[in-house]
Design an enzyme around this catalytic site. Structure first.
Site, PDB file in Angstrom:
ATOM      1  N   PRO A   2       0.966  -1.399   0.119  1.00 18.69           N
ATOM      2  CA  PRO A   2      -0.446   0.517   0.056  1.00 18.69           C
ATOM      3  C   PRO A   2       1.027   1.283  -0.245  1.00 18.69           C
ATOM      4  CG  PRO A   2      -0.117  -0.946   2.171  1.00 18.69           C
ATOM      5  CD  PRO A   2       0.959  -1.568   1.440  1.00 18.69           C
ATOM      6  N   GLU A   3       0.684   1.835  -0.929  1.00 19.08           N
ATOM      7  CA  GLU A   3       0.825   3.328  -0.580  1.00 19.08           C
ATOM      8  C   GLU A   3      -0.852   4.506  -0.735  1.00 19.08           C
ATOM      9  OE1 GLU A   3       3.808   4.648  -4.134  1.00 19.08           O
ATOM     10  OE2 GLU A   3       4.214   1.992  -4.460  1.00 19.08           O
ATOM     11  N   ARG A 117       3.780 -10.409   5.516  1.00 17.77           N
ATOM     12  CA  ARG A 117       4.882 -10.061   6.108  1.00 17.77           C
ATOM     13  C   ARG A 117       5.566  -9.645   7.675  1.00 17.77           C
ATOM     14  NH1 ARG A 117       8.334  -6.874   0.991  1.00 17.77           N
ATOM     15  NH2 ARG A 117      10.350  -8.045   3.042  1.00 17.77           N
TER      16      ARG A 117
END
Length: 274
Positions: A2-3, A117
């Site tokens: 996500p940006e 992650r």
DNA sequence: CACGAGACCTGTTCGC
DNA sequence: TGCGAACAGGTCTCGT
């Protein structure tokens, strides 16, 4: 994943629902499970459990790459980092093996923070300042003008790509949207920020806003196995297009490492100023 | 001040 | 086919 555009897309899905996910506005939290302890950055796990119970989700905002769930007593801040996602599904649906935090809601749905992650974090706080206080310009806001951007750029002598990835300077840009913006603005990623003319700064300012708005319009980018939904990846100019022809001049796109991040640019369109 | 390396993590893809 | 290396949308801390 996500940006800014991906986070904005997730925000919209949480507010309105869609793509198989349920909206969460005005739902209240009836229970909570933390499956990966480090996910909760603040407060302690015990306090998190007792404080979040019973709170109503009133509204959802975004600042940079942070999601802000405004509850009736606290703010729940969520940062997805590299591989996080946040969505609401009926409790009857199977749980992802990467679920890290679950908030059970009053309509038998559940809000799931999933993150392969394990880099993502949440904060439950009274005040936003402690977590969000150091963030820089909000790039799509009215206050972010080309003039103020130029003044900021020339106040540092830093390589433009690492500077744009510094969230205390400008909030919300990441590896994809920086490479895309620099190509649109025809600037080499190693250009020093205080070498930019006001004209170039204005062009970069415009490029950033164009690229982010197009990303939002296309519901973000879907790459690899992590995030899927948007289709901005079909419109990349340089990102992960190493060796392919530049859409402007046909020169092969090059990949270099800048600030330990993969960086894609056209050596013909984006020449380094000397 | 500005930059690079290493850490935090898991999963997929690449190269031989 | 198999296996280790490289790579992935982010950010923090430390050393120079």
């Amino acid at each position: 994943m996500p940006e800014l555009p991906e986070v904005e897309t997730i925000r919209n899905l949480l507010r309105r629902g869609g793509a198989g996910a349920l909206p969460i506005l005005n739902r209240f939290v009836v229970g909570c499970s933390v499956l990966w302890a480090k996910t909760v950055a603040e407060p302690s796990l015990d306090e998190f459990h007792t404080r979040i119970a019973g709170q109503v989700i009133k509204e959802i905002d975004r600042r940079g790459k942070y999601l802000i769930l405004n509850m009736d007593k606290d703010h729940l801040l969520v940062h997805l980092r590299m591989s996080g996602d946040l969505y609401c599904k009926p409790s009857s649906e199977a749980l992802s093996p990467h679920a890290r935090l679950i908030l059970d809601l009053d309509d038998t749905s559940r809000l799931i923070f999933e993150d392969a992650r394990k880099f993502g974090r949440v904060w439950l706080v009274k005040e936003l300042e402690g977590v969000l206080g150091k963030l820089g310009f909000e790039p799509l806001s009215a206050e972010f003008t080309d003039r103020i951007f130029y003044e900021g750029l020339i106040s540092f002598s830093r390589q433009i790509k690492p500077l744009l990835s510094d969230q205390t300077f400008i909030a919300g840009l990441g590896n994809i949207y920086i490479d895309e913006s620099l190509h649109l603005a025809k600037l080499h990623p190693l250009t020093l920020s205080n070498q930019l003319s006001s004209k170039q700064a204005e062009k970069l300012w415009r490029s950033i806003r164009i690229v982010l708005e197009e990303g939002i319009k296309r519901n973000g980018a879907s790459i690899d196995w992590v995030y899927k939904g948007g289709d901005f990846q079909n419109y990349f100019r340089v990102y992960r297009r190493t060796g392919l022809a530049c859409l402007e001049c046909s020169t092969p796109i090059e990949r270099i490492i800048v600030g330990q991040r993969s960086t894609h640019f056209c050596p013909n369109c984006q020449k380094l100023l000397v």
